[in-house]
Design an enzyme around this catalytic site. Structure first.
Site, PDB file in Angstrom:
ATOM      1  N   GLY A   1       7.105  -2.491  -1.236  1.00 64.98           N
ATOM      2  CA  GLY A   1       8.422  -2.026  -0.850  1.00 64.98           C
ATOM      3  C   GLY A   1       9.267  -3.151  -0.298  1.00 64.98           C
ATOM      4  O   GLY A   1       8.755  -4.144   0.209  1.00 64.98           O
ATOM      5  N   SER A   2      10.586  -3.006  -0.387  1.00 65.13           N
ATOM      6  CA  SER A   2      11.480  -3.929   0.300  1.00 65.13           C
ATOM      7  C   SER A   2      11.513  -3.548   1.777  1.00 65.13           C
ATOM      8  O   SER A   2      11.011  -2.497   2.170  1.00 65.13           O
ATOM      9  CB  SER A   2      12.882  -3.847  -0.296  1.00 65.13           C
ATOM     10  OG  SER A   2      12.859  -4.341  -1.619  1.00 65.13           O
ATOM     11  N   GLY A   3      12.095  -4.429   2.597  1.00 60.44           N
ATOM     12  CA  GLY A   3      12.144  -4.161   4.031  1.00 60.44           C
ATOM     13  C   GLY A   3      11.120  -4.963   4.810  1.00 60.44           C
ATOM     14  O   GLY A   3      11.041  -4.852   6.025  1.00 60.44           O
ATOM     15  N   HIS A   4      10.305  -5.767   4.081  1.00 56.95           N
ATOM     16  CA  HIS A   4       9.278  -6.591   4.730  1.00 56.95           C
ATOM     17  C   HIS A   4       9.600  -8.076   4.636  1.00 56.95           C
ATOM     18  O   HIS A   4       8.720  -8.911   4.824  1.00 56.95           O
ATOM     19  CB  HIS A   4       7.915  -6.346   4.079  1.00 56.95           C
ATOM     20  CG  HIS A   4       7.518  -4.912   4.028  1.00 56.95           C
ATOM     21  ND1 HIS A   4       7.427  -4.142   5.151  1.00 56.95           N
ATOM     22  CD2 HIS A   4       7.186  -4.106   2.987  1.00 56.95           C
ATOM     23  CE1 HIS A   4       7.066  -2.911   4.815  1.00 56.95           C
ATOM     24  NE2 HIS A   4       6.922  -2.865   3.502  1.00 56.95           N
TER      25      HIS A   4
ATOM     26  N   LYS B   1      -1.287  -4.474  -1.612  1.00 58.94           N
ATOM     27  CA  LYS B   1      -1.578  -3.975  -0.271  1.00 58.94           C
ATOM     28  C   LYS B   1      -2.099  -2.545  -0.378  1.00 58.94           C
ATOM     29  O   LYS B   1      -1.627  -1.770  -1.194  1.00 58.94           O
ATOM     30  CB  LYS B   1      -0.313  -4.012   0.595  1.00 58.94           C
ATOM     31  CG  LYS B   1       0.177  -5.436   0.840  1.00 58.94           C
ATOM     32  CD  LYS B   1       1.308  -5.497   1.843  1.00 58.94           C
ATOM     33  CE  LYS B   1       2.568  -4.798   1.366  1.00 58.94           C
ATOM     34  NZ  LYS B   1       3.067  -5.260   0.048  1.00 58.94           N
TER      35      LYS B   1
ATOM     36  N   HIS C   1       5.602   0.238   7.856  1.00 52.76           N
ATOM     37  CA  HIS C   1       6.555   1.112   7.187  1.00 52.76           C
ATOM     38  C   HIS C   1       7.261   2.046   8.142  1.00 52.76           C
ATOM     39  O   HIS C   1       7.704   3.124   7.763  1.00 52.76           O
ATOM     40  CB  HIS C   1       5.862   1.930   6.103  1.00 52.76           C
ATOM     41  CG  HIS C   1       5.370   1.088   4.986  1.00 52.76           C
ATOM     42  ND1 HIS C   1       4.084   0.621   4.943  1.00 52.76           N
ATOM     43  CD2 HIS C   1       5.996   0.589   3.913  1.00 52.76           C
ATOM     44  CE1 HIS C   1       3.949  -0.121   3.863  1.00 52.76           C
ATOM     45  NE2 HIS C   1       5.082  -0.167   3.223  1.00 52.76           N
TER      46      HIS C   1
END
Lengths: 330, 199
Positions: free
Chosen positions: A53-56, A104, A218
């Site tokens: 996911g994006s946001g990391h 992951k 998350h």
């Protein structure tokens, strides 16, 4: 909640356009959401593809470049990418030497990469997969989805990336990646929840005087909530949680990782406490990295990851790397 | 008998109800997940509706296979592969018949649900979409309306359960007391099926 965005639907595409402008050394396919090092495929070299996911950020796109990943597939915010992206990335970086998928351990990532591996193999690309599951906050049992993959992803991408850069065959790169995962453990704490653009308000409610222990990346709550602790107490709790699960005989790599909204002033202070506990527990430290590397949007907090290394892993860790998010030796 | 048009109506009705309920799904996903279930499914089913309008497959099986492939290509997360597999495998089981009866649909859907259980490794009671889909398929033999009621009941019944699969499982006991977002969206899918049948 104020955010520096246009609308939630275009957050990932907008970020990719900006990344492309800042990093001409990368090929950024905004429409199909694949970030590839510009010189790929490198003849004879195993390709390394990671994603999530994006946001990391800077994970994973920020780790694409010589000495680390060949390509990255960013999904929607906190959502796994789709198989089409992974197959496209694999095709872009495969030189015939095969591709390693770094995954992951989150259900969505695992399922999508599994589907992508099948599709890529149908296209004649040799695929190996390695699962990252370093988070000691989650009980590993038959009745859960297993431990989460968090901070160790950075160690794995760097070390496997260096091995691939040296021209090692796929089996060897995969084995080294597994070795890094088996020797890595993480623990994270949150001082605040994070805000996803789609929701626009914090993902869970964390009162000012409390913190969450054992969080993932998350914005999901952790394993328990307590009254706010000092940096010293958090370091004791986190490192002890890790050392309950591993007893390093060799020196360790230390990652003190910010979740996105904790300033370096606090992270360095926290690192001082982490190093103190490690000294008290007799764990020698080989290298330390402090900063925001595996983040969770605007979450405040930090995680600690330890990776036990032998001489070879340490040499590969020290090998030159040139990416947007991690760069040394070149 | 149920023709391709019925299956297109089913998918379109699902897209409309996911659109309506997206915020609620995301809200359910926020205490135990990562607050994106509604927006992810909305993106996927909007793509499904758009594709079906453009391509208009001629058999029930082809409609579901196309919808499933579209979900896998657009949703991401766990929902993409799980819902994608559900529709693809159900469609595959329907074969290339131009029309199917309710009995055939029930059997095909059971095949689809089994495939989802295998892919996700979830069983009834794990606080997932399976807790909605299994009772729904069991009741589908009776009527579409019965399947809808069973699905809604199944989704509500996930509230007291402890999650053992997916992101909510990382919370352990703290997942208790929240209705599962995946079970809830599955109830929308079954409700749309009954809507397509005019029940």
């Amino acid at each position: 909640m104020k955010m520096l965005i246009n609308v939630a639907e275009t957050v990932v595409a907008d970020a990719l356009r900006g990344m492309a402008a800042a990093h001409p050394e990368l090929t950024v396919d905004v429409e199909n959401r694949v970030i590839v090092r510009r010189d790929a495929p490198v003849p004879g070299k195993v390709g390394l593809v990671s994603g999530g996911g994006s946001g990391h950020e800077p994970l994973h796109g920020g780790f694409v470049g010589p000495g680390m990943l060949s390509a990255a597939c960013p999904g929607e915010v906190f959502t796994s990418p789709v198989p089409d992206q992974m197959v496209r990335a694999a095709a872009a970086v495969d030189s015939g030497a095969g591709v390693l998928f770094i995954v992951k351990n989150y259900t969505g990532d695992v399922l999508n990469f599994d589907m992508a591996a099948e599709l890529a193999e149908d296209e004649g690309i040799q695929i190996a997969k390695v699962l990252v599951n370093d988070d000691v906050a989650v009980t590993d049992s038959l009745y859960t989805a297993g431990r989460r993959g968090t901070g160790a992803t950075l160690f794995l991408e760097k070390i496997a990336g260096a091995a691939a850069e040296e021209g090692r065959p796929l089996e060897r790169v995969e084995a080294l990646a597994r070795q890094v995962n088996e020797n890595s453990r993480s623990f994270g704490v949150a001082l605040s929840a994070c805000t996803t653009p789609a929701k626009g308000s914090p993902t869970f409610d964390l009162p000012p005087g409390e913190l969450e222990l054992g969080v993932g990346i998350h914005g999901e709550p952790g394993r328990e909530r307590r009254a706010m602790m000092t940096s010293r107490e958090i370091a004791d709790f986190s490192v002890n949680a890790i050392l309950e699960d591993m007893s390093p005989r060799n020196p360790v790599l230390v990652l003190v990782n910010g979740m996105g909204a904790t300033p370096l002033l606090e992270l360095y202070g926290f690192n001082a406490e982490v190093q103190r506990v490690l000294t008290e527990r007799g764990v020698p430290v080989a290298r330390t990295l402090v900063g925001n590397y595996v983040t969770s949007l605007d979450m405040a907090g930090a995680s600690v990851t330890l990776c036990q290394v032998d001489e070879e892993l340490l040499r590969l860790w020290d090998a030159p790397v040139r990416t947007a998010g991690l760069r040394w030796g070149m | 008998m149920l023709d391709a048009d019925f299956f297109r109506r089913w998918m379109t009705a699902t897209a409309a109800s996911v659109d309506r309920e997206a915020e609620r799904l995301t809200a359910l996903d926020s205490p135990i997940g990562d607050a994106d279930h509604g927006s992810n499914l909305q993106r996927g089913f909007r793509a499904v509706a758009a594709t079906l309008e453009k391509e208009a497959p001629q058999t029930p099986g082809a409609v579901l296979m196309l919808a499933g492939r579209q979900l896998i290509s657009t949703v991401g997360g766990a929902s993409g592969p799980l819902y994608g597999t559900l529709l693809r495998r159900t469609g595959k089981a329907l074969g290339d018949a131009a029309e199917v009866d309710e009995q055939e649909l029930t059997e095909a859907l059971r095949t689809g649900v089994d495939a989802v259980m295998q892919l996700g490794g979830a069983a009834p009671g794990d606080k997932t979409m399976i807790d909605t889909l299994v009772p729904a398929v069991d009741a589908l033999g009776e009527s579409f309306a019965a399947a809808r009621a069973a699905a809604e009941e199944g989704a509500l019944a996930t509230t007291p359960l402890q999650a053992r699969k997916g992101r909510a499982s990382y919370l352990g006991e703290r997942s208790i007391g929240h209705q599962d977002p995946g079970a809830t969206s599955s109830a929308l899918l079954i409700a749309a099926l009954s809507e397509a049948a005019g029940e």
